[in-house]
Design a protein around this motif. Structure first.
Motif, PDB file in Angstrom:
ATOM      1  N   GLY A  14       0.939  -1.202   0.011  1.00  0.00           N
ATOM      2  CA  GLY A  14       0.135  -0.033   0.124  1.00  0.00           C
ATOM      3  C   GLY A  14       0.988   1.215  -0.110  1.00  0.00           C
ATOM      4  O   GLY A  14       0.446   2.262  -0.676  1.00  0.00           O
TER       5      GLY A  14
ATOM      6  N   GLN B 232       2.325   6.676  -6.778  1.00  0.00           N
ATOM      7  CA  GLN B 232       1.289   6.851  -7.488  1.00  0.00           C
ATOM      8  C   GLN B 232       1.091   6.037  -8.659  1.00  0.00           C
ATOM      9  O   GLN B 232       1.182   6.163 -10.083  1.00  0.00           O
ATOM     10  CB  GLN B 232       0.839   8.371  -8.110  1.00  0.00           C
ATOM     11  CG  GLN B 232       0.756   9.429  -7.034  1.00  0.00           C
ATOM     12  CD  GLN B 232      -0.739   8.812  -6.430  1.00  0.00           C
ATOM     13  OE1 GLN B 232      -1.558   9.017  -7.145  1.00  0.00           O
ATOM     14  NE2 GLN B 232      -0.812   8.417  -5.237  1.00  0.00           N
TER      15      GLN B 232
ATOM     16  N   LEU C   7       2.581   1.637  -3.464  1.00  0.00           N
ATOM     17  CA  LEU C   7       1.275   2.239  -4.685  1.00  0.00           C
ATOM     18  C   LEU C   7       1.110   3.748  -4.153  1.00  0.00           C
ATOM     19  O   LEU C   7       0.978   4.371  -5.209  1.00  0.00           O
ATOM     20  CB  LEU C   7      -0.009   1.434  -4.356  1.00  0.00           C
ATOM     21  CG  LEU C   7       0.348  -0.076  -4.617  1.00  0.00           C
ATOM     22  CD1 LEU C   7      -0.970  -0.753  -4.312  1.00  0.00           C
ATOM     23  CD2 LEU C   7       0.429  -0.257  -6.509  1.00  0.00           C
ATOM     24  N   GLN C   8       0.957   4.144  -2.932  1.00  0.00           N
ATOM     25  CA  GLN C   8       0.602   5.391  -2.621  1.00  0.00           C
ATOM     26  C   GLN C   8       1.774   6.383  -3.074  1.00  0.00           C
ATOM     27  O   GLN C   8       1.563   7.389  -3.546  1.00  0.00           O
ATOM     28  CB  GLN C   8       0.273   5.724  -1.242  1.00  0.00           C
ATOM     29  CG  GLN C   8      -1.093   5.177  -0.922  1.00  0.00           C
ATOM     30  CD  GLN C   8      -2.444   5.972  -1.460  1.00  0.00           C
ATOM     31  OE1 GLN C   8      -2.336   6.996  -1.943  1.00  0.00           O
ATOM     32  NE2 GLN C   8      -3.605   5.355  -1.228  1.00  0.00           N
TER      33      GLN C   8
ATOM     34  N   TYR D 171      -6.121   0.925  -2.765  1.00  0.00           N
ATOM     35  CA  TYR D 171      -5.265   1.991  -3.373  1.00  0.00           C
ATOM     36  C   TYR D 171      -6.245   2.382  -4.425  1.00  0.00           C
ATOM     37  O   TYR D 171      -6.350   3.756  -4.689  1.00  0.00           O
ATOM     38  CB  TYR D 171      -4.108   1.609  -3.999  1.00  0.00           C
ATOM     39  CG  TYR D 171      -3.374   2.627  -4.908  1.00  0.00           C
ATOM     40  CD1 TYR D 171      -2.968   3.574  -4.399  1.00  0.00           C
ATOM     41  CD2 TYR D 171      -3.430   2.022  -6.340  1.00  0.00           C
ATOM     42  CE1 TYR D 171      -2.205   4.462  -5.427  1.00  0.00           C
ATOM     43  CE2 TYR D 171      -2.755   2.910  -7.271  1.00  0.00           C
ATOM     44  CZ  TYR D 171      -2.148   4.208  -6.709  1.00  0.00           C
ATOM     45  OH  TYR D 171      -1.536   5.112  -7.713  1.00  0.00           O
ATOM     46  N   TRP D 172      -6.854   1.402  -5.204  1.00  0.00           N
ATOM     47  CA  TRP D 172      -7.666   1.731  -6.436  1.00  0.00           C
ATOM     48  C   TRP D 172      -8.808   2.509  -6.115  1.00  0.00           C
ATOM     49  O   TRP D 172      -9.303   3.566  -6.805  1.00  0.00           O
ATOM     50  CB  TRP D 172      -7.974   0.597  -7.404  1.00  0.00           C
ATOM     51  CG  TRP D 172      -8.926   0.741  -8.376  1.00  0.00           C
ATOM     52  CD1 TRP D 172      -8.518   1.221  -9.584  1.00  0.00           C
ATOM     53  CD2 TRP D 172     -10.171   0.251  -8.553  1.00  0.00           C
ATOM     54  NE1 TRP D 172      -9.544   1.221 -10.460  1.00  0.00           N
ATOM     55  CE2 TRP D 172     -10.694   0.466  -9.762  1.00  0.00           C
ATOM     56  CE3 TRP D 172     -11.208  -0.360  -7.592  1.00  0.00           C
ATOM     57  CZ2 TRP D 172     -11.985   0.303 -10.150  1.00  0.00           C
ATOM     58  CZ3 TRP D 172     -12.208  -0.692  -8.053  1.00  0.00           C
ATOM     59  CH2 TRP D 172     -12.963  -0.194  -9.318  1.00  0.00           C
TER      60      TRP D 172
END
Length: 354
Positions: free
Chosen positions: A65, A72, A68-69, A113-114
């Motif tokens: 997570g 981006q 991903l954050q 995330y999505w």
């Protein structure tokens, strides 16, 4: 930026190298570095700012997570898996943990995330899951090749765990709307292949004057796919694939294992002849067949060609010659991989079967 999981393994590392050779979009490479992960494969990217390597587990939701954050990420390509049938027979627990539980945790981190994305970023996001033809089971000599509509009939702990992961990916699309794509490939071969698999094992054993172990009668048939062709197929599916769809990726090269070994021996006879004048085929040795050994795999890749315009560039003859030459030219990589742990595995697995 894209996130590649399992990017220090055989197919994943080839994908990362090909990706960065063809465009400047950066890659986060997440790999647990188990026995088959090898950072030396990625040595050419050591000082490349487009490649960020992170040692970690796809089952670590917090880590995934955060990656991903922070970066981006616009797409995740999931290669991470335990993938050796023999190892799955001896120790199935690792395969369930990585391929099933790990995929579940990865999907949940990606879904979180999505769900936080908006607008074009959310619409453009993709999760591509890389799987295997072994989930379909086995074929008889007269059966048509596997198509995407074949039912799943896995016969080993490895293929069962991959089938489970495929079902999870499908369910996360239909239940939560996650924008997923799945590819099921045939047997890969090519540079950087960990030498417990048939083709690199035969090349290295032949050069070392060791037996070339053939399971049973050697008539098990596989469809062989050059790894760089597989990488180009994945790029094509990522860019153009229809959401929720599965695409079979094959090389249109059905070969019996014994014929593959004889082809390798013939090429080595030409490129690196033995000093005693004998052929490498004299080293072929038959060993006890493994439990539940599927007789034939074959992939029908027409959907991928029909819908997305992809087909393999290499024949088996051109690909296997390139592969043998690569192993002859890259002995430093080979020596690094063939560690004491690897030799112990070979002795444990093949030592009592000859």
């Amino acid at each position: 930026m894209i996130l590649v999981t399992g990017g220090a393994g055989f197919i994943g590392a080839n994908f990362v190298l090909d990706w960065l050779n063809g465009n400047d979009e950066a890659v986060i490479n997440l790999d647990k570095l188990t026995y088959a992960g090898n950072l030396q494969t990625l040595a050419s990217l050591e000082n490349d700012p487009r490649h960020l390597f992170v040692q970690g587990d796809i089952g670590d939701r917090t880590l995934v997570g955060r990656l991903l954050q922070e970066h981006q990420v616009r797409a995740v390509i999931n290669f991470a898996a335990e993938s050796h049938v023999d190892r799955s027979i001896h120790g199935p627990g690792d395969f369930i943990q990585t391929n099933v539980v790990g995929t579940f945790n990865l999907l949940e981190a990606v879904r979180d995330y999505w769900n936080g994305l908006e607008g074009e970023a959310k619409a453009a996001f993709r999760f591509l899951h890389v799987s295997t033809d072994e989930v379909y089971g086995t074929l008889s000599a007269s059966d048509a090749p596997f198509s995407e509509s074949n039912r799943y009939e896995p016969n080993s702990p490895y293929s069962a765990s991959k089938a489970a992961s495929d079902h999870l990916v499908r369910a996360w699309h239909h239940t939560y709307g996650l924008p997923v794509l799945t590819t099921n490939c045939s047997n890969n071969y090519g540079p950087y292949h960990f030498p417990e698999k048939l083709i690199p094992l035969v090349i290295l054993n032949a050069l070392a004057g060791k037996p070339l172990p053939i399971y049973g009668d050697g008539q098990q048939i596989r469809d062989w796919l050059y790894v760089k062709d597989h990488c180009s197929a994945i790029r094509t599916v990522l860019a153009q694939g229809r959401l929720g769809e599965t695409y079979n990726v094959g090389g249109w090269n059905e070969k019996a294992n014994l014929d593959v070994v004889r082809s390798i021996c013939s090429i080595l006879d030409e490129l690196r002849p033995k000093t005693d004048g004998t052929g490498y085929a004299t080293q072929i040795t038959y060993v006890q067949d493994r439990p539940g050994h599927d007789r034939r795999y074959a992939i029908d890749a027409r959907k991928l060609e029909r819908e997305l315009g992809w087909k393999p560039a290499e024949t088996f003859e051109s690909g296997i010659r390139k592969t043998v030459q690569w192993y002859l030219d890259n002995q430093d990589w080979v020596n690094n991989v063939t560690s004491g742990q690897y030799r112990q595995w070979l002795e444990q697995h093949y030592g009592n079967k000859a």
